[in-house]
Design a protein around this motif. Structure first.
Motif, short mmCIF file in Angstrom:
data_model
loop_
_atom_site.label_atom_id
_atom_site.label_comp_id
_atom_site.label_asym_id
_atom_site.label_seq_id
_atom_site.Cartn_x
_atom_site.Cartn_y
_atom_site.Cartn_z
N ILE A 148 40.59 42.38 33.09
CA ILE A 148 39.68 42.12 31.99
C ILE A 148 39.62 40.52 32.37
N ASP A 149 39.20 40.05 30.95
CA ASP A 149 38.47 38.54 30.62
C ASP A 149 38.50 38.31 29.93
N ARG A 150 39.09 36.84 29.08
CA ARG A 150 39.30 36.92 27.43
C ARG A 150 38.76 35.38 27.45
N GLY A 151 37.32 35.01 28.29
CA GLY A 151 36.47 34.62 27.72
C GLY A 151 37.41 32.48 29.13
N ASP A 152 36.84 31.67 28.82
CA ASP A 152 35.99 30.72 29.45
C ASP A 152 36.92 29.61 28.37
N VAL A 153 38.07 29.53 28.60
CA VAL A 153 39.03 28.58 27.20
C VAL A 153 39.93 28.04 27.87
N PRO A 154 39.82 26.75 28.34
CA PRO A 154 41.28 25.98 28.74
C PRO A 154 42.64 26.80 28.59
N THR A 199 37.38 25.13 42.71
CA THR A 199 36.86 23.58 43.39
C THR A 199 36.05 23.19 41.59
N GLU A 200 36.04 24.47 40.75
CA GLU A 200 35.09 24.14 39.97
C GLU A 200 35.67 24.42 38.72
N ASP A 201 35.64 23.37 37.96
CA ASP A 201 35.72 23.80 36.25
C ASP A 201 35.78 25.17 35.47
N GLY A 202 36.97 25.81 34.79
CA GLY A 202 36.47 27.23 33.95
C GLY A 202 37.61 28.08 34.66
N TYR A 203 37.43 29.61 33.39
CA TYR A 203 38.31 30.12 33.68
C TYR A 203 39.36 30.54 34.44
N GLU A 204 39.92 29.64 33.72
CA GLU A 204 41.27 29.82 34.83
C GLU A 204 42.30 30.25 34.40
N LEU A 205 42.22 30.91 32.64
CA LEU A 205 43.05 32.45 33.08
C LEU A 205 42.96 33.22 34.27
N TYR A 206 41.52 34.15 34.65
CA TYR A 206 40.89 34.93 34.58
C TYR A 206 41.05 34.42 35.65
N LYS A 207 41.10 33.14 36.39
CA LYS A 207 41.65 32.72 38.24
C LYS A 207 42.44 32.76 38.37
N ALA A 208 43.69 32.27 37.68
CA ALA A 208 45.16 32.87 38.10
C ALA A 208 45.37 33.56 37.76
N SER A 209 44.89 34.98 37.03
CA SER A 209 45.21 35.99 36.95
C SER A 209 45.18 37.35 38.25
N LYS A 210 43.79 36.62 38.64
CA LYS A 210 43.55 37.59 40.47
C LYS A 210 44.21 36.53 41.22
N ALA A 211 44.87 35.21 41.48
CA ALA A 211 45.80 34.76 42.26
C ALA A 211 47.06 35.53 42.17
N ALA A 212 47.49 35.53 41.33
CA ALA A 212 49.10 36.37 40.62
C ALA A 212 48.16 37.64 41.62
N LEU A 213 47.27 38.00 41.39
CA LEU A 213 47.62 39.66 41.63
C LEU A 213 46.91 40.01 42.87
N ASN A 214 46.40 38.88 43.74
CA ASN A 214 46.42 38.84 45.14
C ASN A 214 48.05 38.05 45.76
N GLN A 215 48.46 37.17 45.59
CA GLN A 215 50.42 36.77 45.95
C GLN A 215 51.14 38.20 45.71
N LEU A 216 50.60 38.93 44.90
CA LEU A 216 51.39 40.34 44.18
C LEU A 216 51.35 41.63 45.20
N VAL A 217 50.11 41.45 45.42
CA VAL A 217 49.35 42.18 46.81
C VAL A 217 50.39 42.44 48.10
N ARG A 218 49.96 40.81 48.59
CA ARG A 218 50.88 40.73 49.23
C ARG A 218 52.05 40.94 50.14
N SER A 219 52.65 40.50 48.74
CA SER A 219 54.47 41.08 48.37
C SER A 219 54.90 42.29 49.41
N TYR A 220 53.59 43.39 47.70
CA TYR A 220 53.05 45.40 48.45
C TYR A 220 53.61 44.64 49.62
#
Length: 231
Positions: free
Chosen positions: A89-95, A146-167
């Motif tokens: 899910i994505d909840r918009g482009d909010v800082p 390297t570009e502004d925007g969608y900080e929460l969505y980016k963080a969630s996908k980075a967290a996903l990648n890290q968790l899959v790597r741990s798995y």
């Protein structure tokens, strides 16, 4: 992998967009597909009718551990050549400093925590030589941020990648192929109407990657061309 006519896949999150097209593409290629949706979905049911028994529908709210456990019970005794988790899910482009705490938790639970619960609950249905895959995104790449925007969505996908790597580290010797896949920017409810690609353009290439990687153990983060995506 099983013979072509006997390959079985479970696609988590297939009611629309990339997941719906993925379930369709796999069935077109002769896979037997179990596809999940959060609620009764006419589009997915219609697709099941088109494929005349090759595609069946299960109900699942992925963020509900009780529903996930019930699905595991219903699938007892099945063997899956592919377990694919497609849900975000994505909840918009909010800082990030303006994101309400509840929204932050909702996105992280849906995009990062719940996919890992799915893997840990269902991966024993996938034998050695099978594939577990998760839909990720280039947006989850820390080095490409390297570009502004969608900080929460980016963080969630980075967290996903890290968790899959741990798995993958925990399951390093299980003999399964493990894939994080970047489908590109698609015109879906999540990707928006201005995205350059339609799922019909990108999903067949993703399935090509899945089929090409089958039987190669270990974790890879790949785009739809089969090229590595930087972490």
């Amino acid at each position: 992998m099983s013979p072509t006519s006997d390959r079985q896949a479970l696609v988590i999150g297939a009611s629309r967009g990339l997941g719906l097209v993925l379930a369709d593409e796999l069935a077109r290629r002769g896979w037997r597909v179990i596809a999940t949706a959060r609620r009764e979905d006419g589009g997915l049911r219609a697709l099941a009718e088109v494929h005349d028994g090759r595609l069946t529908v299960e109900s699942l709210e992925m963020t509900d551990p009780g529903q996930l456990a019930a699905l595991r019970e219903r699938l007892a005794g099945r063997r899956l050549d592919l377990l694919f988790v497609n849900a975000a899910i994505d909840r918009g482009d909010v800082p990030i400093h303006e994101v309400p705490t509840g929204v932050f938790a909702e996105v992280m639970i849906t995009n990062a925590l719940s996919p890992l619960r799915v893997l840990d609950t269902l991966h024993d249905l996938v034998p050695p030589g099978g594939t577990v895959a998760v839909m990720s995104s280039e947006q989850g790449s820390v080095s490409l941020n390297t570009e502004d925007g969608y900080e929460l969505y980016k963080a969630s996908k980075a967290a996903l990648n890290q968790l899959v790597r741990s798995y993958a580290t925990r399951q390093a010797h299980d003999g399964r192929t493990k894939l994080l896949l970047d489908p590109g920017h698609n015109r879906t409810a999540l990707g928006g109407p201005d995205a350059p690609w339609e799922p019909r353009d990108t999903v067949p290439a993703l399935v090509d990657v899945i089929e090409a990687q089958a039987g190669v153990p270990g974790l890879r983060f790949l785009d739809r061309h089969g090229d590595s995506v930087p972490w």
